[in-house]
Each structure stands twice: as C-alpha cells, then as structure tokens.
Write a protein that holds these residues in place. Structure first.
Motif, PDB file in Angstrom:
ATOM      1  N   THR A 137       0.853  -1.174   0.000  1.00  0.00           N
ATOM      2  CA  THR A 137       0.000   0.000   0.000  1.00  0.00           C
ATOM      3  C   THR A 137       0.891   1.227   0.000  1.00  0.00           C
ATOM      4  N   SER A 138       0.266   2.401  -0.019  1.00  0.00           N
ATOM      5  CA  SER A 138       1.043   3.638  -0.051  1.00  0.00           C
ATOM      6  C   SER A 138       0.822   4.442   1.225  1.00  0.00           C
ATOM      7  N   TYR A 139       1.747   5.346   1.465  1.00  0.00           N
ATOM      8  CA  TYR A 139       1.624   6.249   2.607  1.00  0.00           C
ATOM      9  C   TYR A 139       0.319   7.030   2.503  1.00  0.00           C
ATOM     10  N   GLY A 140       0.028   7.508   1.299  1.00  0.00           N
ATOM     11  CA  GLY A 140      -1.178   8.304   1.083  1.00  0.00           C
ATOM     12  C   GLY A 140      -2.460   7.532   1.298  1.00  0.00           C
ATOM     13  N   ALA A 141      -2.480   6.253   0.902  1.00  0.00           N
ATOM     14  CA  ALA A 141      -3.687   5.443   1.091  1.00  0.00           C
ATOM     15  C   ALA A 141      -3.970   5.254   2.580  1.00  0.00           C
ATOM     16  N   ILE A 142      -2.918   5.058   3.365  1.00  0.00           N
ATOM     17  CA  ILE A 142      -3.104   4.928   4.815  1.00  0.00           C
ATOM     18  C   ILE A 142      -3.596   6.255   5.386  1.00  0.00           C
ATOM     19  N   ALA A 143      -2.981   7.350   4.970  1.00  0.00           N
ATOM     20  CA  ALA A 143      -3.396   8.671   5.459  1.00  0.00           C
ATOM     21  C   ALA A 143      -4.865   8.923   5.137  1.00  0.00           C
ATOM     22  N   GLN A 144      -5.265   8.624   3.918  1.00  0.00           N
ATOM     23  CA  GLN A 144      -6.655   8.835   3.513  1.00  0.00           C
ATOM     24  C   GLN A 144      -7.585   7.977   4.359  1.00  0.00           C
ATOM     25  N   TYR A 145      -7.223   6.718   4.566  1.00  0.00           N
ATOM     26  CA  TYR A 145      -8.062   5.828   5.376  1.00  0.00           C
ATOM     27  C   TYR A 145      -8.250   6.377   6.798  1.00  0.00           C
ATOM     28  N   LEU A 146      -7.208   6.980   7.326  1.00  0.00           N
ATOM     29  CA  LEU A 146      -7.277   7.527   8.684  1.00  0.00           C
ATOM     30  C   LEU A 146      -7.986   8.880   8.740  1.00  0.00           C
ATOM     31  N   GLY A 147      -8.426   9.376   7.579  1.00  0.00           N
ATOM     32  CA  GLY A 147      -9.139  10.642   7.544  1.00  0.00           C
ATOM     33  C   GLY A 147      -8.231  11.846   7.595  1.00  0.00           C
ATOM     34  N   SER A 163       0.473  12.169   4.384  1.00  0.00           N
ATOM     35  CA  SER A 163       1.298  11.061   3.872  1.00  0.00           C
ATOM     36  C   SER A 163       2.690  11.070   4.493  1.00  0.00           C
ATOM     37  N   ARG A 164       3.259  12.258   4.615  1.00  0.00           N
ATOM     38  CA  ARG A 164       4.608  12.367   5.178  1.00  0.00           C
ATOM     39  C   ARG A 164       4.632  11.883   6.624  1.00  0.00           C
ATOM     40  N   MET A 165       3.590  12.183   7.388  1.00  0.00           N
ATOM     41  CA  MET A 165       3.523  11.711   8.779  1.00  0.00           C
ATOM     42  C   MET A 165       3.422  10.186   8.831  1.00  0.00           C
ATOM     43  N   VAL A 166       2.716   9.598   7.863  1.00  0.00           N
ATOM     44  CA  VAL A 166       2.659   8.132   7.785  1.00  0.00           C
ATOM     45  C   VAL A 166       4.070   7.607   7.534  1.00  0.00           C
ATOM     46  N   GLY A 167       4.825   8.284   6.680  1.00  0.00           N
ATOM     47  CA  GLY A 167       6.216   7.899   6.432  1.00  0.00           C
ATOM     48  C   GLY A 167       7.049   7.986   7.703  1.00  0.00           C
ATOM     49  N   TYR A 168       6.862   9.057   8.467  1.00  0.00           N
ATOM     50  CA  TYR A 168       7.582   9.191   9.742  1.00  0.00           C
ATOM     51  C   TYR A 168       7.223   8.041  10.676  1.00  0.00           C
ATOM     52  N   ALA A 169       5.949   7.665  10.681  1.00  0.00           N
ATOM     53  CA  ALA A 169       5.515   6.547  11.518  1.00  0.00           C
ATOM     54  C   ALA A 169       6.204   5.251  11.092  1.00  0.00           C
ATOM     55  N   MET A 170       6.276   5.020   9.778  1.00  0.00           N
ATOM     56  CA  MET A 170       6.944   3.813   9.288  1.00  0.00           C
ATOM     57  C   MET A 170       8.417   3.829   9.690  1.00  0.00           C
ATOM     58  N   ALA A 219       6.495  -2.646   7.795  1.00  0.00           N
ATOM     59  CA  ALA A 219       6.761  -1.369   7.124  1.00  0.00           C
ATOM     60  C   ALA A 219       7.267  -1.562   5.703  1.00  0.00           C
ATOM     61  N   HIS A 220       7.839  -2.722   5.408  1.00  0.00           N
ATOM     62  CA  HIS A 220       8.342  -2.975   4.057  1.00  0.00           C
ATOM     63  C   HIS A 220       7.213  -3.010   3.026  1.00  0.00           C
ATOM     64  N   ARG A 221       5.981  -3.166   3.466  1.00  0.00           N
ATOM     65  CA  ARG A 221       4.835  -3.234   2.557  1.00  0.00           C
ATOM     66  C   ARG A 221       4.238  -1.868   2.244  1.00  0.00           C
ATOM     67  N   VAL A 222       4.845  -0.809   2.768  1.00  0.00           N
ATOM     68  CA  VAL A 222       4.345   0.546   2.525  1.00  0.00           C
ATOM     69  C   VAL A 222       5.351   1.282   1.641  1.00  0.00           C
ATOM     70  N   VAL A 223       4.874   1.701   0.482  1.00  0.00           N
ATOM     71  CA  VAL A 223       5.723   2.330  -0.530  1.00  0.00           C
ATOM     72  C   VAL A 223       5.095   3.661  -0.954  1.00  0.00           C
ATOM     73  N   ASN A 224       5.755   4.385  -1.838  1.00  0.00           N
ATOM     74  CA  ASN A 224       5.140   5.644  -2.252  1.00  0.00           C
ATOM     75  C   ASN A 224       4.059   5.391  -3.305  1.00  0.00           C
TER      76      ASN A 224
END
Length: 110
Positions: A23-33, A38-45, A57-62
């Motif tokens: 999945t992508s950083y942005g897709a996770i960010a969108q799901y979380l509302g 997206s950048r904060m999701v990257g920081y979390a990873m 975390a290896h399953r999260v890409v741009n």
C-alpha cells in the motif's frame, strides 16, 4: 490527536496489509481521515522498528510503487529482500505490477 496515537493508528492499518501486497503512505493517510498527512505516515513507518507487535513497514511504498523508505531499514537492500521473500517483484527500486498488488485500506477495510 497526538503523534503517538496517530502512529499507533498507522501501525494498526499497516499490520493488516497481507503478505505479498503493498500500500502507499497516502492510502493509509486517507483511510485515517488525514489525507494530507502522507509524510507523517512515512515518519511513523520510519519509527516502527521497535513497535510491538511488529509492523510490516516494508509493505508501505510511495504512490508510484517506489521503495522510497528503503534507506530507513538496517541494510540498504532489506526492504527489497523482504518484499521479494513474499513474492513481490522489484525492478529498479519499484514494485512491478504495483496496480495489481496494491492493497487499498479504503476499499479493503470497509
């Protein structure tokens, strides 16, 4: 929402990504509302190494399928090796067949 609870929410979603999917950083960010985070999701990873249970975390890409977070793994090729071990093909640091392997929490977790 404080950073720690946001990171925890990111980790909960990331733990649901099936092996062999990405999945992508942005897709996770969108799901979380929080579509613009997206950048904060990257920081979390990047900070997920000590999280328990483990975060894949290896399953999260741009958004283009690029292994943009690979420099945050203990060795330069570990992210790619972990994805390959799950059957994901990588070419030039990009997930091959990204569209068909993409796991979108916004549709998968309805």
């Amino acid at each position: 929402m404080d950073k720690d609870s946001f990171f925890d929410r990111v980790y909960e979603v990331a733990r649901l990504i099936p092996p062999g999917r990405v999945t992508s950083y942005g897709a996770i960010a969108q799901y979380l509302g929080t579509k613009g985070s997206s950048r904060m999701v990257g920081y979390a990873m990047n900070a997920s190494g000590s999280a328990q249970p483990k975060v894949p975390a290896h399953r999260v890409v741009n958004r283009f399928g690029m292994l943009s977070g690979k420099s945050h793994f203990p060795t330069p090729n570990l992210m790619e090796e972990m994805l390959r071990s799950e059957g994901v093909e990588i070419e030039d640091n990009v997930v091959k067949y990204f569209d068909s392997l993409f796991w979108d929490p916004n549709t998968e977790l309805l």
